[in-house]
Motif scaffolding. Structure first.
Motif, PDB file in Angstrom:
ATOM      1  N   ILE A 112      65.400  22.867   9.912  1.00 25.99           N
ATOM      2  CA  ILE A 112      65.186  22.167  11.179  1.00 25.99           C
ATOM      3  C   ILE A 112      66.156  22.730  12.210  1.00 25.99           C
ATOM      4  O   ILE A 112      67.162  23.345  11.861  1.00 25.99           O
ATOM      5  CB  ILE A 112      65.385  20.635  11.054  1.00 25.99           C
ATOM      6  CG1 ILE A 112      66.818  20.298  10.628  1.00 25.99           C
ATOM      7  CG2 ILE A 112      64.358  20.031  10.111  1.00 25.99           C
ATOM      8  CD1 ILE A 112      67.159  18.830  10.741  1.00 25.99           C
ATOM      9  N   THR A 113      65.836  22.514  13.464  1.00 23.96           N
ATOM     10  CA  THR A 113      66.762  22.936  14.513  1.00 23.96           C
ATOM     11  C   THR A 113      67.641  21.753  14.902  1.00 23.96           C
ATOM     12  O   THR A 113      67.219  20.601  14.845  1.00 23.96           O
ATOM     13  CB  THR A 113      66.030  23.456  15.761  1.00 23.96           C
ATOM     14  OG1 THR A 113      65.114  22.470  16.216  1.00 23.96           O
ATOM     15  CG2 THR A 113      65.295  24.754  15.471  1.00 23.96           C
ATOM     16  N   VAL A 114      68.869  22.080  15.244  1.00 21.57           N
ATOM     17  CA  VAL A 114      69.810  21.077  15.732  1.00 21.57           C
ATOM     18  C   VAL A 114      70.417  21.593  17.033  1.00 21.57           C
ATOM     19  O   VAL A 114      70.712  22.787  17.160  1.00 21.57           O
ATOM     20  CB  VAL A 114      70.908  20.749  14.686  1.00 21.57           C
ATOM     21  CG1 VAL A 114      71.788  21.942  14.394  1.00 21.57           C
ATOM     22  CG2 VAL A 114      71.745  19.564  15.136  1.00 21.57           C
ATOM     23  N   VAL A 115      70.544  20.697  17.993  1.00 23.15           N
ATOM     24  CA  VAL A 115      71.175  21.021  19.269  1.00 23.15           C
ATOM     25  C   VAL A 115      72.485  20.251  19.326  1.00 23.15           C
ATOM     26  O   VAL A 115      72.513  19.038  19.094  1.00 23.15           O
ATOM     27  CB  VAL A 115      70.269  20.618  20.455  1.00 23.15           C
ATOM     28  CG1 VAL A 115      70.974  20.874  21.783  1.00 23.15           C
ATOM     29  CG2 VAL A 115      68.940  21.353  20.391  1.00 23.15           C
ATOM     30  N   ALA A 116      73.557  20.956  19.611  1.00 27.83           N
ATOM     31  CA  ALA A 116      74.877  20.331  19.741  1.00 27.83           C
ATOM     32  C   ALA A 116      75.436  20.645  21.122  1.00 27.83           C
ATOM     33  O   ALA A 116      75.698  21.801  21.447  1.00 27.83           O
ATOM     34  CB  ALA A 116      75.822  20.843  18.661  1.00 27.83           C
ATOM     35  N   VAL A 117      75.583  19.599  21.921  1.00 27.09           N
ATOM     36  CA  VAL A 117      76.227  19.732  23.231  1.00 27.09           C
ATOM     37  C   VAL A 117      77.616  19.135  23.080  1.00 27.09           C
ATOM     38  O   VAL A 117      77.768  18.007  22.601  1.00 27.09           O
ATOM     39  CB  VAL A 117      75.436  18.994  24.329  1.00 27.09           C
ATOM     40  CG1 VAL A 117      76.171  19.065  25.662  1.00 27.09           C
ATOM     41  CG2 VAL A 117      74.032  19.562  24.442  1.00 27.09           C
ATOM     42  N   ARG A 118      78.614  19.910  23.460  1.00 32.19           N
ATOM     43  CA  ARG A 118      79.997  19.460  23.299  1.00 32.19           C
ATOM     44  C   ARG A 118      80.744  19.557  24.619  1.00 32.19           C
ATOM     45  O   ARG A 118      80.640  20.546  25.334  1.00 32.19           O
ATOM     46  CB  ARG A 118      80.700  20.310  22.245  1.00 32.19           C
ATOM     47  CG  ARG A 118      80.103  20.139  20.859  1.00 32.19           C
ATOM     48  CD  ARG A 118      80.833  20.994  19.825  1.00 32.19           C
ATOM     49  NE  ARG A 118      80.280  20.771  18.502  1.00 32.19           N
ATOM     50  CZ  ARG A 118      79.420  21.583  17.898  1.00 32.19           C
ATOM     51  NH1 ARG A 118      79.017  22.683  18.512  1.00 32.19           N
ATOM     52  NH2 ARG A 118      78.967  21.301  16.691  1.00 32.19           N
ATOM     53  N   GLY A 119      81.522  18.514  24.896  1.00 32.76           N
ATOM     54  CA  GLY A 119      82.438  18.514  26.027  1.00 32.76           C
ATOM     55  C   GLY A 119      83.827  18.853  25.511  1.00 32.76           C
ATOM     56  O   GLY A 119      84.229  18.361  24.456  1.00 32.76           O
ATOM     57  N   TRP A 120      84.542  19.691  26.243  1.00 37.44           N
ATOM     58  CA  TRP A 120      85.857  20.187  25.809  1.00 37.44           C
ATOM     59  C   TRP A 120      86.938  19.822  26.818  1.00 37.44           C
ATOM     60  O   TRP A 120      86.710  19.843  28.023  1.00 37.44           O
ATOM     61  CB  TRP A 120      85.819  21.707  25.666  1.00 37.44           C
ATOM     62  CG  TRP A 120      84.871  22.204  24.623  1.00 37.44           C
ATOM     63  CD1 TRP A 120      83.520  22.371  24.759  1.00 37.44           C
ATOM     64  CD2 TRP A 120      85.189  22.586  23.300  1.00 37.44           C
ATOM     65  NE1 TRP A 120      82.987  22.835  23.588  1.00 37.44           N
ATOM     66  CE2 TRP A 120      83.994  22.991  22.678  1.00 37.44           C
ATOM     67  CE3 TRP A 120      86.381  22.637  22.562  1.00 37.44           C
ATOM     68  CZ2 TRP A 120      83.938  23.434  21.357  1.00 37.44           C
ATOM     69  CZ3 TRP A 120      86.328  23.092  21.256  1.00 37.44           C
ATOM     70  CH2 TRP A 120      85.127  23.475  20.661  1.00 37.44           C
ATOM     71  N   ARG A 121      88.109  19.510  26.284  1.00 36.00           N
ATOM     72  CA  ARG A 121      89.305  19.329  27.115  1.00 36.00           C
ATOM     73  C   ARG A 121      90.496  19.791  26.284  1.00 36.00           C
ATOM     74  O   ARG A 121      90.654  19.389  25.132  1.00 36.00           O
ATOM     75  CB  ARG A 121      89.489  17.881  27.534  1.00 36.00           C
ATOM     76  CG  ARG A 121      90.666  17.731  28.507  1.00 36.00           C
ATOM     77  CD  ARG A 121      90.955  16.316  28.984  1.00 36.00           C
ATOM     78  NE  ARG A 121      89.826  15.447  29.127  1.00 36.00           N
ATOM     79  CZ  ARG A 121      89.740  14.237  28.569  1.00 36.00           C
ATOM     80  NH1 ARG A 121      90.719  13.753  27.830  1.00 36.00           N
ATOM     81  NH2 ARG A 121      88.674  13.488  28.749  1.00 36.00           N
ATOM     82  N   ASN A 122      91.331  20.620  26.881  1.00 39.43           N
ATOM     83  CA  ASN A 122      92.539  21.128  26.220  1.00 39.43           C
ATOM     84  C   ASN A 122      92.236  21.728  24.846  1.00 39.43           C
ATOM     85  O   ASN A 122      92.979  21.541  23.889  1.00 39.43           O
ATOM     86  CB  ASN A 122      93.586  20.019  26.083  1.00 39.43           C
ATOM     87  CG  ASN A 122      94.005  19.472  27.425  1.00 39.43           C
ATOM     88  OD1 ASN A 122      94.095  20.204  28.414  1.00 39.43           O
ATOM     89  ND2 ASN A 122      94.249  18.176  27.488  1.00 39.43           N
ATOM     90  N   GLY A 123      91.097  22.428  24.746  1.00 37.14           N
ATOM     91  CA  GLY A 123      90.763  23.138  23.518  1.00 37.14           C
ATOM     92  C   GLY A 123      90.179  22.290  22.405  1.00 37.14           C
ATOM     93  O   GLY A 123      89.974  22.777  21.300  1.00 37.14           O
ATOM     94  N   LYS A 124      89.905  21.007  22.678  1.00 42.00           N
ATOM     95  CA  LYS A 124      89.365  20.093  21.663  1.00 42.00           C
ATOM     96  C   LYS A 124      88.053  19.487  22.158  1.00 42.00           C
ATOM     97  O   LYS A 124      87.864  19.274  23.357  1.00 42.00           O
ATOM     98  CB  LYS A 124      90.339  18.950  21.368  1.00 42.00           C
ATOM     99  CG  LYS A 124      91.697  19.383  20.877  1.00 42.00           C
ATOM    100  CD  LYS A 124      91.672  19.575  19.392  1.00 42.00           C
ATOM    101  CE  LYS A 124      93.104  19.830  18.903  1.00 42.00           C
ATOM    102  NZ  LYS A 124      93.145  19.992  17.483  1.00 42.00           N
ATOM    103  N   VAL A 125      87.179  19.154  21.212  1.00 39.15           N
ATOM    104  CA  VAL A 125      85.933  18.476  21.538  1.00 39.15           C
ATOM    105  C   VAL A 125      86.254  17.015  21.849  1.00 39.15           C
ATOM    106  O   VAL A 125      86.878  16.328  21.036  1.00 39.15           O
ATOM    107  CB  VAL A 125      84.921  18.561  20.373  1.00 39.15           C
ATOM    108  CG1 VAL A 125      83.652  17.780  20.703  1.00 39.15           C
ATOM    109  CG2 VAL A 125      84.605  20.006  20.031  1.00 39.15           C
ATOM    110  N   ILE A 126      85.841  16.573  23.040  1.00 38.69           N
ATOM    111  CA  ILE A 126      86.062  15.174  23.433  1.00 38.69           C
ATOM    112  C   ILE A 126      84.759  14.367  23.455  1.00 38.69           C
ATOM    113  O   ILE A 126      84.783  13.148  23.480  1.00 38.69           O
ATOM    114  CB  ILE A 126      86.763  15.071  24.808  1.00 38.69           C
ATOM    115  CG1 ILE A 126      85.933  15.759  25.882  1.00 38.69           C
ATOM    116  CG2 ILE A 126      88.176  15.617  24.733  1.00 38.69           C
ATOM    117  CD1 ILE A 126      86.373  15.467  27.296  1.00 38.69           C
TER     118      ILE A 126
END
Length: 152
Positions: A112-126
């Motif tokens: 299956i396909t998975v979509v991952a949208v990630r927000g970053w701050r100071n090098g970490k996923v927030i």
């Protein structure tokens, strides 16, 4: 294409998942991360998300995110957001219980396909939003859910 720093981190994060290096995987996430997974009503905090991730890998031990190559991988201009689209593949041959139902596989392999949208701050996923078709996954590995009270 040269990958930006956060895109390199996405690849390293997915590689840690594939290799089940949970300490490394955890290190990419801020302690304040909020994770949204399609189908879930409430977002998860870091602890709950990591617990769920391990449970998924126990249920599907050979689950792998295909990162070479991704279907698509890109970042916003300021790199505060990344998006990966990837295949997740594996096999499931034995019956399993999930959400109070017993699933009996009719096919072993799934993709299956998975979509991952990630927000970053100071090098970490927030912030992380994961989207995949749960029904498609279940239809690929299962004949359908049976009440765990049934004898099949």
């Amino acid at each position: 294409m040269e990958l930006t720093e956060n895109l390199k981190k996405v690849t390293a994060l997915d590689r840690a998942w594939n290799e089940r290096r949970w300490d490394d995987y955890s290190s990419f996430y801020s302690d304040e991360v909020v994770v949204f997974i399609n189908g879930m009503i409430n977002p998860q905090n870091k602890k709950d998300f990591l617990t769920e991730a391990r449970l998924v890998c126990e249920l599907f031990p050979d689950n792998q995110v295909l990162i070479d190559p991704y279907i698509n991988l890109f970042a916003s201009r300021d790199e505060s957001l990344t998006c990966s689209v990837a295949w997740i593949m594996g096999a499931k041959a034995d019956a399993f219980e999930f959400g109070g139902y017993l699933f009996k596989p009719k096919y072993c392999n799934y993709a299956i396909t998975v979509v991952a949208v990630r927000g970053w701050r100071n090098g970490k996923v927030i912030m992380q939003r994961l989207s995949f078709d749960v029904l498609q996954l279940l239809s690929q590995v299962s004949m359908g859910p049976y009440s765990t009270g049934e004898k099949n």
